[in-house]
Write an enzyme that holds these catalytic residues in place. Structure first.
Site, mmCIF file in Angstrom:
data_model
loop_
_atom_site.group_PDB
_atom_site.id
_atom_site.type_symbol
_atom_site.label_atom_id
_atom_site.label_comp_id
_atom_site.label_asym_id
_atom_site.label_seq_id
_atom_site.Cartn_x
_atom_site.Cartn_y
_atom_site.Cartn_z
ATOM 1 N N ARG A 57 0.934 -1.123 -0.068
ATOM 2 C CA ARG A 57 -0.142 -0.042 -0.047
ATOM 3 C C ARG A 57 0.757 1.130 0.066
ATOM 4 O O ARG A 57 1.022 1.997 -0.904
ATOM 5 C CB ARG A 57 -0.837 -0.075 1.244
ATOM 6 C CG ARG A 57 -1.955 0.871 1.223
ATOM 7 C CD ARG A 57 -1.730 2.465 1.576
ATOM 8 N NE ARG A 57 -1.091 2.524 3.005
ATOM 9 C CZ ARG A 57 -0.650 3.557 3.325
ATOM 10 N NH1 ARG A 57 -0.542 4.731 2.748
ATOM 11 N NH2 ARG A 57 -0.047 3.716 4.594
ATOM 12 N N CYS A 74 3.809 9.492 0.792
ATOM 13 C CA CYS A 74 2.256 9.829 0.474
ATOM 14 C C CYS A 74 2.298 10.959 -0.752
ATOM 15 O O CYS A 74 3.050 11.918 -0.672
ATOM 16 C CB CYS A 74 1.864 10.591 1.728
ATOM 17 S SG CYS A 74 0.270 11.125 1.346
HETATM 18 P P1 HMG Z 1 -13.156 14.378 -3.364
HETATM 19 O O1 HMG Z 1 -12.771 14.667 -4.660
HETATM 20 O O2 HMG Z 1 -13.239 15.428 -2.274
HETATM 21 O O3 HMG Z 1 -14.201 13.338 -3.284
HETATM 22 O O4 HMG Z 1 -12.101 13.238 -2.924
HETATM 23 P P2 HMG Z 1 -15.746 13.351 -3.415
HETATM 24 O O5 HMG Z 1 -16.231 13.130 -1.904
HETATM 25 O O6 HMG Z 1 -16.163 14.966 -3.533
HETATM 26 O O7 HMG Z 1 -16.357 12.611 -4.407
HETATM 27 C C1 HMG Z 1 -15.878 12.578 -5.772
HETATM 28 C C2 HMG Z 1 -15.726 11.494 -6.428
HETATM 29 O O8 HMG Z 1 -15.020 10.480 -5.830
HETATM 30 C C3 HMG Z 1 -17.185 10.848 -6.283
HETATM 31 O O9 HMG Z 1 -17.403 10.125 -7.537
HETATM 32 C C4 HMG Z 1 -17.263 9.849 -5.259
HETATM 33 O O10 HMG Z 1 -18.262 8.793 -5.368
HETATM 34 C C5 HMG Z 1 -15.761 9.399 -5.348
HETATM 35 P P3 HMG Z 1 -18.175 10.770 -8.902
HETATM 36 O O11 HMG Z 1 -19.577 11.017 -8.288
HETATM 37 O O12 HMG Z 1 -17.263 11.690 -9.226
HETATM 38 O O13 HMG Z 1 -18.300 9.657 -9.887
HETATM 39 N N1 HMG Z 1 -15.133 8.683 -4.299
HETATM 40 C C6 HMG Z 1 -14.656 7.569 -4.071
HETATM 41 N N2 HMG Z 1 -14.278 6.643 -4.860
HETATM 42 C C7 HMG Z 1 -13.631 5.584 -4.641
HETATM 43 N N3 HMG Z 1 -13.288 5.403 -3.292
HETATM 44 C C8 HMG Z 1 -13.634 6.368 -2.196
HETATM 45 C C9 HMG Z 1 -14.054 7.553 -2.606
HETATM 46 N N4 HMG Z 1 -14.531 8.331 -2.139
HETATM 47 C C10 HMG Z 1 -15.154 9.289 -2.983
HETATM 48 N N5 HMG Z 1 -12.903 5.978 -0.970
HETATM 49 C C11 HMG Z 1 -11.068 11.355 -1.326
HETATM 50 C C12 HMG Z 1 -11.878 12.691 -1.246
HETATM 51 C C13 HMG Z 1 -11.085 11.026 0.092
HETATM 52 C C14 HMG Z 1 -11.861 10.148 -2.127
HETATM 53 C C15 HMG Z 1 -9.773 11.687 -2.100
HETATM 54 O O14 HMG Z 1 -9.116 12.773 -1.622
HETATM 55 C C16 HMG Z 1 -8.912 10.509 -1.744
HETATM 56 O O15 HMG Z 1 -9.035 9.561 -2.346
HETATM 57 N N6 HMG Z 1 -7.767 10.818 -0.840
HETATM 58 C C17 HMG Z 1 -6.961 9.680 -0.691
HETATM 59 C C18 HMG Z 1 -5.503 10.019 -0.625
HETATM 60 C C19 HMG Z 1 -4.574 9.132 -0.479
HETATM 61 O O16 HMG Z 1 -4.798 7.756 -0.901
HETATM 62 N N7 HMG Z 1 -3.422 9.303 0.180
HETATM 63 C C20 HMG Z 1 -2.456 8.355 0.605
HETATM 64 C C21 HMG Z 1 -3.017 7.690 1.763
HETATM 65 S S1 HMG Z 1 -2.454 8.363 3.237
HETATM 66 C C22 HMG Z 1 -0.770 8.099 3.685
HETATM 67 O O17 HMG Z 1 -0.081 7.605 2.763
HETATM 68 C C23 HMG Z 1 -0.204 8.289 5.030
HETATM 69 C C24 HMG Z 1 -0.010 7.037 5.749
HETATM 70 O O18 HMG Z 1 0.880 6.396 5.208
HETATM 71 C C25 HMG Z 1 0.640 7.683 7.250
HETATM 72 C C26 HMG Z 1 1.816 8.565 7.159
HETATM 73 O O19 HMG Z 1 2.725 7.969 6.607
HETATM 74 O O20 HMG Z 1 1.516 9.795 7.382
HETATM 75 C C27 HMG Z 1 -1.226 6.438 6.180
HETATM 76 MG MG MG Z 2 3.096 6.528 5.345
#
Ligand code: HMG
Ligand code: MG
Length: 299
Positions: free
Chosen positions: A16, A239
């Site tokens: 991931r 990230c």
């Molecule tokens: P958004 O554009 O604000 O979403 O994104 P929305 O609620 O406005 O919806 C827009 C569209 O996205 C809609 O579809 C939703 O259905 C869809 P449409 O109507 O346009 O066809 N949607 C989704 N689709 C699939 N899966 C979902 C989902 N939610 C909404 N879950 C959102 C908001 C949260 C989805 C976006 O910002 C996102 O996907 N962010 C994820 C970012 C990410 O993956 N970051 C890396 C992981 S965190 C990390 O690495 C840190 C960690 O390792 C710890 C550290 O090191 O700090 C954990």
């Molecule tokens: Mg991380």
């Protein structure tokens, strides 16, 4: 006399965190082989993928197929940022779900498009529902030490967010140095406080190794009583929404250090190298971890 644990649990985050920032799409079949080999190396808890927006993180678009691979390990964790992600995870039968939130508002906004408070308020009832279904819930707390936009994060803000997640019912906290800026004194201080104030939650440390301080931070966290570490095979990771973040601390370097210290991890280093060999040919970056590099110099 140092007080160190006899055993440590490694939570492998390579499939991931390791791959999410990789610019070339890693074929699903390669991801599946990577996961299988990691599990054969003795990994018992692993972040397999994330149910995030495929527009935001195209690398994770095959989350459903990855979960169906179903490796034979204790805990198959998937990440979900919101209710939609949790619903998608539940549809595939996931039994361990990690929600994620940044202490820093600026980071959370860029990562999840919501303020920290909005994310927390959305997730609280979701966590309660998951616990009713007996799902294991992990909360990943990003920017627990530093934020790429806001700088130093106060220890009390991090503790108070952790506290809210524990009150909401999570089983585990994964507390992250997202951009690899923490130093060992900060690691010791935060993890000692969390151990003392939140003794009934599983506590993981998640260090990115941007400034090569992760092993020192792990050593400090061990002394604070932490015995669970998130690591990534090959030191992959980062990230996409945290500028300056590079890979997680490499699983093989952590396992090597701990085993040399007489701390058991249950992980086979040779098989770990074989797992990295599966994924490294399709990556855009070179594997730089010390243990992996040396393993290739053996005759
Ligand atoms: P958004 O554009 O604000 O979403 O994104 P929305 O609620 O406005 O919806 C827009 C569209 O996205 C809609 O579809 C939703 O259905 C869809 P449409 O109507 O346009 O066809 N949607 C989704 N689709 C699939 N899966 C979902 C989902 N939610 C909404 N879950 C959102 C908001 C949260 C989805 C976006 O910002 C996102 O996907 N962010 C994820 C970012 C990410 O993956 N970051 C890396 C992981 S965190 C990390 O690495 C840190 C960690 O390792 C710890 C550290 O090191 O700090 C954990
Ligand atoms: Mg991380």
């Amino acid at each position: 006399m140092l007080s160190l644990p006899k055993e440590v649990t490694i939570i492998e985050v390579g499939p991931r965190d390791g791959l999410q920032n990789e610019k070339n799409f890693v074929p699903t079949e390669v991801k599946l082989q990577f996961i299988k080999k990691l599990s054969s190396a003795g990994i018992e808890e692993m972040e397999l993928t994330s149910f995030v927006s495929p527009k935001w993180v195209p690398q994770m678009q095959d989350a459903t197929e990855i979960v169906k691979s179903n490796p034979d390990i204790l805990r198959k964790i998937v990440l979900a940022p919101n209710r939609k992600g949790v619903d998608r995870a539940l549809e595939t039968g996931c039994q361990a779900i990690a929600v994620f939130v940044g202490v820093s508002n600026s980071f959370n906004k860029r990562n999840i498009n919501k303020s920290t408070r909005e994310s927390l308020e959305e997730l609280k009832p979701v966590i309660a529902e998951l616990k009713k279904k007996n799902i294991f819930v992990r909360a990943c707390i990003s920017t627990a030490f530093y934020c790429p936009f806001e700088g130093k994060i106060s220890e009390s803000d991090t503790i108070s967010l952790c506290n809210e997640f524990v009150t909401a019912g999570v089983d585990e906290l994964s507390v992250a140095d997202t951009i690899g800026m923490a130093n060992p004194l900060e690691s010791f201080s935060l993890f000692s406080a969390l151990k003392e104030q939140l003794p009934n939650v599983l506590l993981n440390a998640h260090f990115h190794d941007t400034r090569k301080m992760a092993l020192a931070n792990i050593y400090a966290a061990l002394q604070a009583g932490v015995n669970r570490f998130d690591t990534s095979a090959g030191g992959l990771g980062g990230c996409p929404f945290a500028p300056g973040a590079t890979g997680n601390v490499a699983t093989e370097d952590v396992v090597y250090m701990l085993e040399r210290m007489g701390i058991n991890t249950g992980i086979d280093l040779d098989k770990l190298v074989e797992a990295i060999d599966i994924v490294s040919p399709v990556l855009s970056r070179k594997i730089e971890s010390g243990f992996y590099q040396l393993s290739k110099k053996k005759v």
